[in-house]
Design a protein around this motif. Structure first.
Motif, PDB file in Angstrom:
ATOM      1  N   PHE A 106       0.822  -1.219   0.000  1.00 63.30           N
ATOM      2  CA  PHE A 106       0.000   0.000   0.000  1.00 63.30           C
ATOM      3  C   PHE A 106       0.858   1.272   0.000  1.00 63.30           C
ATOM      4  O   PHE A 106       0.359   2.356  -0.239  1.00 63.30           O
ATOM      5  CB  PHE A 106      -0.953   0.006   1.196  1.00 63.30           C
ATOM      6  CG  PHE A 106      -2.011  -1.071   1.106  1.00 63.30           C
ATOM      7  CD1 PHE A 106      -2.125  -1.877  -0.016  1.00 63.30           C
ATOM      8  CD2 PHE A 106      -2.907  -1.268   2.151  1.00 63.30           C
ATOM      9  CE1 PHE A 106      -3.085  -2.879  -0.115  1.00 63.30           C
ATOM     10  CE2 PHE A 106      -3.888  -2.270   2.065  1.00 63.30           C
ATOM     11  CZ  PHE A 106      -3.970  -3.072   0.951  1.00 63.30           C
ATOM     12  N   LEU A 109       0.566   3.333  -3.133  1.00 60.68           N
ATOM     13  CA  LEU A 109      -0.651   4.074  -3.498  1.00 60.68           C
ATOM     14  C   LEU A 109      -0.375   5.548  -3.796  1.00 60.68           C
ATOM     15  O   LEU A 109      -0.747   6.044  -4.867  1.00 60.68           O
ATOM     16  CB  LEU A 109      -1.714   3.935  -2.397  1.00 60.68           C
ATOM     17  CG  LEU A 109      -2.375   2.555  -2.270  1.00 60.68           C
ATOM     18  CD1 LEU A 109      -3.178   2.462  -0.963  1.00 60.68           C
ATOM     19  CD2 LEU A 109      -3.279   2.259  -3.459  1.00 60.68           C
ATOM     20  N   LYS A 113      -0.556   7.454  -7.476  1.00 58.88           N
ATOM     21  CA  LYS A 113      -1.533   8.550  -7.590  1.00 58.88           C
ATOM     22  C   LYS A 113      -0.929   9.760  -8.304  1.00 58.88           C
ATOM     23  O   LYS A 113      -1.629  10.479  -9.017  1.00 58.88           O
ATOM     24  CB  LYS A 113      -2.005   8.916  -6.172  1.00 58.88           C
ATOM     25  CG  LYS A 113      -3.048   9.991  -6.091  1.00 58.88           C
ATOM     26  CD  LYS A 113      -4.421   9.499  -6.509  1.00 58.88           C
ATOM     27  CE  LYS A 113      -5.449  10.620  -6.386  1.00 58.88           C
ATOM     28  NZ  LYS A 113      -6.656  10.358  -7.122  1.00 58.88           N
ATOM     29  N   TYR A 152      -6.725  -5.050  -5.959  1.00 60.80           N
ATOM     30  CA  TYR A 152      -5.748  -3.995  -5.636  1.00 60.80           C
ATOM     31  C   TYR A 152      -5.452  -3.098  -6.848  1.00 60.80           C
ATOM     32  O   TYR A 152      -5.036  -3.593  -7.901  1.00 60.80           O
ATOM     33  CB  TYR A 152      -4.426  -4.588  -5.183  1.00 60.80           C
ATOM     34  CG  TYR A 152      -4.454  -5.350  -3.890  1.00 60.80           C
ATOM     35  CD1 TYR A 152      -5.448  -5.163  -2.944  1.00 60.80           C
ATOM     36  CD2 TYR A 152      -3.451  -6.267  -3.609  1.00 60.80           C
ATOM     37  CE1 TYR A 152      -5.448  -5.868  -1.762  1.00 60.80           C
ATOM     38  CE2 TYR A 152      -3.447  -6.982  -2.421  1.00 60.80           C
ATOM     39  CZ  TYR A 152      -4.445  -6.782  -1.504  1.00 60.80           C
ATOM     40  OH  TYR A 152      -4.445  -7.490  -0.335  1.00 60.80           O
ATOM     41  N   THR A 154      -2.901  -1.266  -7.014  1.00 59.05           N
ATOM     42  CA  THR A 154      -1.447  -1.362  -7.192  1.00 59.05           C
ATOM     43  C   THR A 154      -1.120  -2.471  -8.200  1.00 59.05           C
ATOM     44  O   THR A 154      -0.369  -2.257  -9.153  1.00 59.05           O
ATOM     45  CB  THR A 154      -0.773  -1.685  -5.847  1.00 59.05           C
ATOM     46  OG1 THR A 154      -1.509  -2.727  -5.206  1.00 59.05           O
ATOM     47  CG2 THR A 154      -0.738  -0.477  -4.949  1.00 59.05           C
ATOM     48  N   PHE A 213      -8.209   3.703  -2.806  1.00 59.67           N
ATOM     49  CA  PHE A 213      -8.340   2.638  -3.820  1.00 59.67           C
ATOM     50  C   PHE A 213      -9.228   3.107  -4.973  1.00 59.67           C
ATOM     51  O   PHE A 213      -8.855   3.033  -6.138  1.00 59.67           O
ATOM     52  CB  PHE A 213      -8.954   1.383  -3.197  1.00 59.67           C
ATOM     53  CG  PHE A 213      -7.967   0.461  -2.535  1.00 59.67           C
ATOM     54  CD1 PHE A 213      -6.919   0.955  -1.772  1.00 59.67           C
ATOM     55  CD2 PHE A 213      -8.082  -0.907  -2.666  1.00 59.67           C
ATOM     56  CE1 PHE A 213      -6.015   0.108  -1.153  1.00 59.67           C
ATOM     57  CE2 PHE A 213      -7.180  -1.768  -2.066  1.00 59.67           C
ATOM     58  CZ  PHE A 213      -6.158  -1.268  -1.300  1.00 59.67           C
ATOM     59  N   LEU A 216      -7.727   5.928  -7.081  1.00 65.77           N
ATOM     60  CA  LEU A 216      -6.607   5.500  -7.919  1.00 65.77           C
ATOM     61  C   LEU A 216      -7.091   4.645  -9.099  1.00 65.77           C
ATOM     62  O   LEU A 216      -6.581   4.762 -10.214  1.00 65.77           O
ATOM     63  CB  LEU A 216      -5.584   4.724  -7.075  1.00 65.77           C
ATOM     64  CG  LEU A 216      -4.336   4.242  -7.804  1.00 65.77           C
ATOM     65  CD1 LEU A 216      -3.612   5.380  -8.521  1.00 65.77           C
ATOM     66  CD2 LEU A 216      -3.383   3.550  -6.847  1.00 65.77           C
TER      67      LEU A 216
END
Ligand SMILES: [Zn+2]
Length: 316
Positions: A106, A109, A113, A152, A154, A213, A216
Motif C-alpha cells: 500500500f 498508493l 496517484k 488492488y 497497485t 483505492f 486511484l
C-alpha cells in the motif's frame, strides 16, 4: 510441489494460447467473489479468485482452493502449475512472490496517484509470469476468459504498465457497508490447519483505503473507457440477471447463458468464504450497517469520503 499429494490426472483441455483477463478492481469486502462466481456461470468464463495471493496463500501456505482441497493437492491447480512451470516451479514462484509483494504494498498508493511507475524490469518479469499463468489456466480450464478478483489498484497498475490487456470492472460498494463488514469478525475456512478469523480494521483505516483505492482505480483507467466499466454492488444484487447478461456481452461472450447460477464448485485461490458454498448461490443484500453503524463511524466516513460517496449515489 507437495510430494504428499497425488499426481494430477487432469490434462489440459484446450490448446488455446489466448487468455483474456477480466480484472475486478475495488476495495476489500466489495462483493468481488460473488461477482466472479456469477460471471463464471457462463461456461466460457473461469473465475480464478484473487490471483495476487496465489504465490503466498497458494504455493507457500497451501490454503484451501474453493473445491475444498489444499492448493497443492487440487487437481486443477496441479495441472495449471505443470503446464505453466513444468516440474521445477520453485525459482519462478519465489520470484513472482517477491516482486508481487513489493507491487501490492500500500506504500505504492501515493506514488501511483502522482503518476510514478514501478521499476520496469521487475514489472516486466512479473507480468510475463502472470500472462503465462493466465494462458495455462485457459488451457486447463478450456475457458478463454479468466476473471481475477485481486482488486488492488497497485497490482492493476503494474499489469497495465507491463502491457497485460485487461478489461476492468470497477466494483464499488457503499463505504458504510464496507466499514461495517471490516469490523465484523469472519472465519477464514481456507486456513485449514488452525482456526483463524479475517483481520478486522477500524473505520478510519477502512475509509482512507476506500477513498484511496477507488480514486486511484479511476485515475488508472481514465484513458481506457472501452475496457473500463463501473458497477455498484448494490445495483448488482438488486438485479443480478440484468448485470450478468450486460457484463458478459461487454466481455465479448458470443452466446452468454441467460441465467446466472452457480451450480458446482470451482477452483478459486482466495476470496470471500462464500466461494466454498456449493449449489445455487443466493444473492441477497446485507444492510445490517444501517442499524449497527455508530454516529461516530458515520461521521468519519462523511469526513473522509463524503464527496465520493455522493458522486457514486450513496447520499441517503
Ligand atoms: Zn481446486
Amino acid at each position: 510441489m507437495n510430494q504428499f499429494c497425488p499426481t494430477s490426472s487432469l490434462e489440459k483441455t484446450s490448446s488455446t494460447d489466448v487468455a483474456h483477463c477480466v480484472y475486478i478492481a475495488g476495495t476489500g469486502r466489495n462483493g468481488s467473489t460473488l461477482l466472479g462466481m456469477l460471471l463464471s456461470s457462463d461456461p466460457s468464463v473461469f473465475f480464478a479468485g484473487e490471483l495476487t495471493h496465489i504465490w503466498k496463500r497458494g504455493f507457500q501456505q497451501n490454503q484451501l482452493c474453493s473445491c475444498g482441497q489444499p492448493f497443492l493437492c487440487c487437481e486443477f491447480w496441479r495441472a495449471v502449475v505443470k503446464d505453466c512451470f513444468g516440474d521445477d516451479c520453485d525459482a519462478k514462484v519465489a520470484e513472482a512472490a517477491r516482486i508481487g509483494e513489493g507491487i501490492s504494498s500500500f506504500r505504492n498508493l501515493p506514488r501511483l496517484k502522482v503518476g510514478a511507475a514501478f521499476r520496469a524490469d521487475s514489472v516486466d518479469r512479473y507480468c510475463r509470469t502472470y500472462s503465462e499463468l493466465l494462458k495455462s489456466i485457459a488451457r486447463v480450464s478450456g475457458c478463454q476468459t479468466i476473471v481475477d478478483s485481486s482488486k488492488y489498484p497497485t497490482d492493476m497498475g503494474a499489469l497495465i504498465q507491463g502491457g497485460v490487456p485487461l478489461q476492468v470492472i470497477h466494483l464499488i460498494r457503499d463505504c458504510r457497508a464496507v466499514v461495517y463488514s471490516w469490523r465484523t469478525s469472519k472465519r477464514r475456512p481456507e486456513i485449514h490447519w488452525k482456526d483463524e478469523d479475517m483481520p478486522r480494521y477500524g473505520p478510519v483505516q477502512t475509509a482512507i483505503a476506500w477513498r484511496a483505492f477507488n480514486s486511484l482505480i479511476e485515475n488508472l483507467c481514465l484513458s481506457s473507457s472501452e475496457t473500463y466499466r463501473v458497477l455498484r454492488y448494490e445495483d448488482l444484487i438488486t438485479d443480478p440477471t440484468k448485470h450478468h447478461e450486460q457484463l458478459l456481452q461487454w466481455i465479448g461472450v458470443a452466446d452468454p447463458v441467460r441465467k446466472p447460477e452457480i451450480a458446482s464448485k470451482d477452483h478459486s485461490v482466495s476470496g470471500n468464504p462464500c466461494r466454498f458454498k456449493s449449489g445455487p448461490l443466493k444473492v441477497t443484500g446485507d444492510d445490517r450497517w444501517r442499524k449497527n453503524l455508530s454516529r461516530w463511524e458515520r461521521s468519519i466516513i462523511n469526513v473522509v469520503c463524503g464527496a465520493m460517496q455522493q458522486r457514486y449515489g450513496y447520499g441517503d
